[in-house]
Design a protein around this motif. Structure first.
Motif, PDB file in Angstrom:
ATOM      1  N   ASN A 203      -6.007  14.566  -6.527  1.00 59.58           N
ATOM      2  CA  ASN A 203      -5.149  13.530  -7.014  1.00 59.58           C
ATOM      3  C   ASN A 203      -4.245  13.014  -5.449  1.00 59.58           C
ATOM      4  OD1 ASN A 203      -5.555  14.056  -9.515  1.00 59.58           O
ATOM      5  ND2 ASN A 203      -4.145  16.037  -9.210  1.00 59.58           N
ATOM      6  N   ALA A 204      -5.264  12.504  -4.740  1.00 57.57           N
ATOM      7  CA  ALA A 204      -4.196  12.383  -2.985  1.00 57.57           C
ATOM      8  C   ALA A 204      -4.730  11.423  -2.438  1.00 57.57           C
ATOM      9  CB  ALA A 204      -4.422  13.699  -1.954  1.00 57.57           C
ATOM     10  N   ARG A 205      -5.594  10.256  -3.319  1.00 56.76           N
ATOM     11  CA  ARG A 205      -6.210   9.345  -2.507  1.00 56.76           C
ATOM     12  C   ARG A 205      -5.995   8.003  -3.094  1.00 56.76           C
ATOM     13  NH1 ARG A 205      -8.821   7.473  -7.079  1.00 56.76           N
ATOM     14  NH2 ARG A 205     -10.349   6.206  -5.920  1.00 56.76           N
TER      15      ARG A 205
ATOM     16  N   VAL B 131       1.218  -0.803  -0.009  1.00 57.03           N
ATOM     17  CA  VAL B 131       0.460   0.390   0.026  1.00 57.03           C
ATOM     18  C   VAL B 131       0.920   1.239   0.311  1.00 57.03           C
ATOM     19  CG1 VAL B 131      -1.938   1.427   1.334  1.00 57.03           C
ATOM     20  CG2 VAL B 131      -1.728  -1.211   1.386  1.00 57.03           C
ATOM     21  N   PRO B 132       0.792   2.116  -0.971  1.00 56.44           N
ATOM     22  CA  PRO B 132       1.734   3.253  -1.069  1.00 56.44           C
ATOM     23  C   PRO B 132       1.264   4.538  -0.064  1.00 56.44           C
ATOM     24  CG  PRO B 132       0.160   3.271  -2.880  1.00 56.44           C
ATOM     25  CD  PRO B 132      -0.081   2.210  -2.204  1.00 56.44           C
ATOM     26  N   LEU B 133       1.597   4.309   1.492  1.00 56.12           N
ATOM     27  CA  LEU B 133       1.226   5.016   2.572  1.00 56.12           C
ATOM     28  C   LEU B 133       1.883   4.870   3.094  1.00 56.12           C
ATOM     29  CD1 LEU B 133      -0.602   6.531   4.033  1.00 56.12           C
ATOM     30  CD2 LEU B 133      -1.570   4.628   4.487  1.00 56.12           C
ATOM     31  N   ARG B 134       2.623   6.046   3.640  1.00 60.12           N
ATOM     32  CA  ARG B 134       3.799   6.003   4.983  1.00 60.12           C
ATOM     33  C   ARG B 134       3.909   7.243   5.405  1.00 60.12           C
ATOM     34  NH1 ARG B 134       7.245   2.716   7.243  1.00 60.12           N
ATOM     35  NH2 ARG B 134       8.859   3.255   7.625  1.00 60.12           N
ATOM     36  N   PHE B 135       3.981   7.084   6.545  1.00 64.22           N
ATOM     37  CA  PHE B 135       3.830   7.993   8.224  1.00 64.22           C
ATOM     38  C   PHE B 135       5.315   8.365   8.383  1.00 64.22           C
ATOM     39  CE2 PHE B 135       2.096  10.596  11.230  1.00 64.22           C
ATOM     40  CZ  PHE B 135       2.042  11.893  10.654  1.00 64.22           C
ATOM     41  N   GLU B 136       5.939   9.328   8.215  1.00 62.29           N
ATOM     42  CA  GLU B 136       7.562   9.059   8.689  1.00 62.29           C
ATOM     43  C   GLU B 136       8.524  10.383   9.241  1.00 62.29           C
ATOM     44  OE1 GLU B 136       9.654   7.533   5.779  1.00 62.29           O
ATOM     45  OE2 GLU B 136       9.448   9.027   3.855  1.00 62.29           O
ATOM     46  N   ARG B 137       9.767  10.065   9.614  1.00 62.81           N
ATOM     47  CA  ARG B 137       9.891  11.177  10.202  1.00 62.81           C
ATOM     48  C   ARG B 137      11.067  11.539   9.370  1.00 62.81           C
ATOM     49  NH1 ARG B 137      11.549   9.292  16.529  1.00 62.81           N
ATOM     50  NH2 ARG B 137      12.179  11.281  16.301  1.00 62.81           N
TER      51      ARG B 137
ATOM     52  N   LEU C 264       1.397   9.268   0.668  1.00 61.13           N
ATOM     53  CA  LEU C 264       0.059   8.399   0.007  1.00 61.13           C
ATOM     54  C   LEU C 264       0.404   8.417  -1.849  1.00 61.13           C
ATOM     55  CD1 LEU C 264      -3.148   7.395   0.603  1.00 61.13           C
ATOM     56  CD2 LEU C 264      -3.884   9.711   0.656  1.00 61.13           C
ATOM     57  N   GLY C 265       0.283   6.818  -1.833  1.00 65.22           N
ATOM     58  CA  GLY C 265       0.248   7.217  -3.478  1.00 65.22           C
ATOM     59  C   GLY C 265       1.482   8.653  -3.457  1.00 65.22           C
ATOM     60  N   SER C 266       1.363   9.285  -4.737  1.00 60.81           N
ATOM     61  CA  SER C 266       2.195  10.349  -5.454  1.00 60.81           C
ATOM     62  C   SER C 266       1.892  11.409  -4.346  1.00 60.81           C
ATOM     63  CB  SER C 266       1.873  10.761  -6.606  1.00 60.81           C
ATOM     64  OG  SER C 266       1.059  10.898  -7.219  1.00 60.81           O
TER      65      SER C 266
END
Length: 159
Positions: free
Chosen positions: A132-134, A5-11, A25-27
Motif C-alpha cells: 500500500n505504498a504506491r 502528485v501525492p509525493l513530498r520529501f520534507e524536513r 507517498l500517497g497515504s
C-alpha cells in the motif's frame, strides 16, 4: 494540465539528525534520517541540509526524466541506514506513465554517497516493496513535483 502528485520529501526540523525527514507517498508516511546526508564527503556534497536535499531530489528528477519516451525502471533513495536503504522504485512501461512504489533494499547506506548515488542505484536487485505504498501518475507530473520539492529545499540553507 498538471495533476498534483501525492509525493513530498520534507524536513521536520531545521537541525539535521535522526527521524528529521518525512516522506509522503500517497497515504504512506515514513520518518527518515538526514544523518548520511550530513556526513556525505563527496565533491558534490553540501554542508547545508537544504542544499543536500535539493541535490538528492535533482538526481531523482534526472532519473525520472531519463524514463520519458523509453520507459524502464529507476531507483530513488530516500532513507539511508547502516544496514539497509529505502528507495522509491519508479517503473514506466510506456515512457509516459509511471508506478511509484516505496520499498527497502539490503544495500547499506555507508557505501552510498547521497549526493552522487547514481552508481549505486543499479545495484538494487533486492527491492522489497511496502504494501500500500504506491501511486500512479505521469512521468511529466512526477518530474515537475520533484523539481518543485527540490526548489523548496534549495531555498532553505539552514543546517
Amino acid at each position: 494540465m498538471t495533476i498534483p502528485v501525492p509525493l513530498r520529501f520534507e524536513r521536520l526540523t531545521k537541525k539535521g539528525d535522526h527521524k528529521d525527514l518525512w516522506l509522503r507517498l500517497g497515504s504512506y508516511r515514513h520518518a527518515c534520517d538526514s544523518y548520511y546526508l550530513a556526513i556525505d564527503e563527496s565533491p558534490t556534497a553540501s554542508r547545508h541540509l537544504g542544499a543536500s536535499l535539493a541535490r538528492l531530489l535533482e538526481q531523482w528528477k534526472n532519473q525520472v526524466d531519463e524514463l520519458k519516451g523509453t520507459g524502464g525502471t529507476a531507483y530513488l533513495p530516500y532513507d539511508f541506514s547502516d544496514q539497509c536503504t529505502a528507495w522509491l522504485r519508479v517503473t514506466s512501461t510506456d515512457g509516459s506513465t509511471a508506478e511509484v512504489h516505496a520499498g527497502w533494499s539490503l544495500v547499506e547506506a555507508w557505501g552510498i554517497e547521497p549526493s552522487n548515488y547514481a552508481a549505486t542505484a543499479p545495484e538494487i536487485k533486492d527491492f522489497d516493496p511496502i504494501a500500500n505504498a504506491r501511486i500512479e501518475c505521469s512521468l511529466e507530473d512526477l518530474s515537475q513535483c520533484i523539481a518543485m520539492n527540490a526548489k523548496a529545499h534549495a531555498a532553505s540553507r539552514h543546517y
